[in-house]
Write an enzyme that holds these catalytic residues in place. Structure first.
Site, short mmCIF file in Angstrom:
data_model
loop_
_atom_site.label_atom_id
_atom_site.label_comp_id
_atom_site.label_asym_id
_atom_site.label_seq_id
_atom_site.Cartn_x
_atom_site.Cartn_y
_atom_site.Cartn_z
N LYS A 114 0.84 -1.21 0.00
CA LYS A 114 0.00 0.00 0.00
C LYS A 114 0.86 1.25 0.00
O LYS A 114 0.51 2.25 -0.62
CB LYS A 114 -0.96 0.01 1.20
CG LYS A 114 -2.12 -0.95 1.01
CD LYS A 114 -3.25 -0.65 1.98
CE LYS A 114 -4.39 -1.64 1.79
NZ LYS A 114 -5.43 -1.52 2.79
N LYS A 135 -11.04 -5.11 -3.99
CA LYS A 135 -12.23 -4.28 -4.13
C LYS A 135 -11.88 -2.83 -4.45
O LYS A 135 -12.74 -2.08 -4.87
CB LYS A 135 -13.12 -4.36 -2.89
CG LYS A 135 -12.50 -3.90 -1.59
CD LYS A 135 -13.55 -3.87 -0.48
CE LYS A 135 -13.17 -4.63 0.76
NZ LYS A 135 -11.96 -4.17 1.45
N LYS A 146 -3.97 -10.46 -6.64
CA LYS A 146 -5.15 -10.72 -5.82
C LYS A 146 -6.32 -9.86 -6.27
O LYS A 146 -6.14 -8.69 -6.57
CB LYS A 146 -4.79 -10.39 -4.36
CG LYS A 146 -5.83 -10.76 -3.34
CD LYS A 146 -5.49 -10.15 -1.99
CE LYS A 146 -5.79 -8.67 -1.97
NZ LYS A 146 -5.72 -8.04 -0.65
P1 TYM Z 1 -10.30 -6.49 3.53
O1 TYM Z 1 -11.38 -5.49 3.69
O2 TYM Z 1 -9.18 -6.17 2.63
O3 TYM Z 1 -10.90 -7.87 3.06
C1 TYM Z 1 -11.96 -8.47 3.75
C2 TYM Z 1 -11.80 -9.97 3.80
O4 TYM Z 1 -11.79 -10.52 2.49
C3 TYM Z 1 -10.62 -11.29 2.30
N1 TYM Z 1 -10.18 -11.11 0.92
C4 TYM Z 1 -9.98 -12.10 0.05
N2 TYM Z 1 -10.09 -13.43 0.18
C5 TYM Z 1 -9.82 -14.18 -0.91
N3 TYM Z 1 -9.44 -13.65 -2.09
C6 TYM Z 1 -9.32 -12.32 -2.26
N4 TYM Z 1 -8.95 -11.82 -3.44
C7 TYM Z 1 -9.59 -11.48 -1.16
N5 TYM Z 1 -9.57 -10.14 -0.97
C8 TYM Z 1 -9.93 -9.93 0.30
C9 TYM Z 1 -9.61 -10.73 3.29
O5 TYM Z 1 -8.60 -11.66 3.59
C10 TYM Z 1 -10.49 -10.42 4.46
O6 TYM Z 1 -10.73 -11.57 5.23
N6 TYM Z 1 -7.50 -5.98 7.62
C11 TYM Z 1 -8.72 -6.58 7.11
C12 TYM Z 1 -9.97 -6.13 7.83
C13 TYM Z 1 -9.95 -6.27 9.31
C14 TYM Z 1 -10.14 -7.48 10.03
C15 TYM Z 1 -10.07 -7.10 11.40
C16 TYM Z 1 -10.33 -8.80 9.65
C17 TYM Z 1 -9.78 -5.27 10.22
N7 TYM Z 1 -9.87 -5.77 11.46
C18 TYM Z 1 -10.23 -8.06 12.40
C19 TYM Z 1 -10.48 -9.75 10.67
C20 TYM Z 1 -10.42 -9.39 12.03
C21 TYM Z 1 -8.86 -6.20 5.65
O7 TYM Z 1 -8.30 -5.24 5.19
O8 TYM Z 1 -9.75 -6.91 4.96
#
Ligand code: TYM
Length: 326
Positions: free
Chosen positions: A113, A198, A195
């Site tokens: 990032k 979004k 990957k």
């Molecule tokens: P975020 O918002 O980037 O993504 C949300 C969830 O989706 C999963 N994910 C994917 N899984 C498979 N293939 C992909 N291409 C893909 N893109 C995203 C991510 O692994 C995630 O599970 N830091 C986290 C959010 C967060 C969080 C937490 C998660 C903040 N606090 C506490 C668990 C517990 C994040 O940026 O997810």
């Protein structure tokens, strides 16, 4: 609370994709009966990259609705917005004082990032994993179902839990990550080496959960394929592996069964069926989404914030006492 605790979250920073569903939400839905659940919309995390305030507000409600539309039952699971529970910010500060710079410097998500947002490498982006650890530790979480990209953040969470416990006495539970066997890393349709994200602006990169049927068809038709014409997964076939993984995740059918069915069929027929299948999966989800009013979702989030706050406040009171705050 006799059930174990499951917690996870998603940033309201773009259009939720089928990758978010397959990597994360699908597991939440499958496990929600067996756990006591907390599902967050992590708006404070989203602020680490520039956001338009009006869009952030709208996306926060959209993500909450998508949780319910995907099968999270608010009567059974606490759905809440991270910033509605102020304990997150306070514990994050305290945990940052036991986190080493070097531990955050090696986070690959931060490094990626920081490269993409060169003009805005802010302190929040750097300390992002501490806030994530806080999210998890505040609720004495046992299980965190996430995609593969969160592995390092979860490991740090476990390290911080252990470090705090050693220094101040047992306070936090060290959580376990839970990753799906297939689909923990869904790749971009335009590039099977990257990957699915979004926040990408590349057209045709991601299938959004709210894409209409035509858009899905177009994106899948144009999806990159591997050389050759076989419908097969494997290390030398990253594009087809990805498409088969999506097919398998939305139907529940094994990849091997799909390979068998499409043996000799060619890419075009396979893609038509995949698009139909994805659309058949998205249709009821989108119908449910559109049936949810802002009023309904606001009341779910208010109730969620109350329930989350009760648990978070308890943990934070204990932490404040242990570290010597009066
Ligand atoms: P975020 O918002 O980037 O993504 C949300 C969830 O989706 C999963 N994910 C994917 N899984 C498979 N293939 C992909 N291409 C893909 N893109 C995203 C991510 O692994 C995630 O599970 N830091 C986290 C959010 C967060 C969080 C937490 C998660 C903040 N606090 C506490 C668990 C517990 C994040 O940026 O997810």
């Amino acid at each position: 609370m006799s059930k174990k605790i499951m917690l996870s979250g998603i940033q309201p920073s773009g259009n939720l994709t089928i990758g978010n569903y397959i990597g994360a939400i699908r597991q939440w839905v499958a496990l929600q009966n067996d756990y006591h659940n907390f599902f967050m919309i992590v708006d404070l995390h989203a602020l680490t990259v520039p956001q338009d305030p009006a869009i952030l507000r709208a996306k926060t409600l959209e993500v909450a609705k998508l949780y319910i539309a995907s099968g999270i039952d608010p009567a059974q699971s606490t759905i809440f917005v991270q910033s509605h529970v102020p304990e997150h910010a306070e514990l994050s500060w305290i945990l940052s004082t036991i986190t080493k710079m070097s531990e955050l410097e090696r986070m690959t998500q931060y490094k990626d990032k920081a490269l993409r947002h060169k003009m805005n490498v802010n302190v929040g982006l750097f300390s992002y994993p501490v806030l994530m650890a806080t999210d998890i530790l505040l609720y004495q979480t046992d299980l965190v179902p996430v995609g593969e990209d969160q592995t390092q953040h979860l490991e740090l969470t476990r390290i911080l839990a252990r470090r705090f416990n050693e220094q101040f006495g047992i306070t936090f539970k060290a959580p376990e990550g839970y990753f799906p066997k297939h689909g923990a890393r869904i790749m971009g349709l335009d590039n099977p080496q990257a990957k699915m994200s979004k926040s990408s602006t590349v057209p045709g990169h991601a299938i959004a959960l709210l894409d209409d049927a035509k858009a899905v068809e177009k994106k899948i038709k144009r999806a990159v394929t591997d050389s050759g014409s076989e419908i097969k997964s494997g290390a030398d076939k990253p594009a087809l592996t990805n498409l088969l993984t999506i097919f398998s995740a939305v139907t529940g059918r094994a990849i091997a069964a799909l390979e068998k069915e499409y043996k000799g069929a060619g890419y075009s027929a396979f893609k038509i069926d995949l698009a139909d299948t994805v659309n058949a999966f998205l249709k009821p989800l989108q119908e449910k989404y559109h049936s949810l009013s802002d009023k309904k979702i606001t009341s779910v989030l208010e109730e969620g914030a109350r329930a989350a706050h009760a648990v978070a406040a308890k943990t934070l009171t204990d932490v404040r006492k242990k570290v010597g705050l009066i």
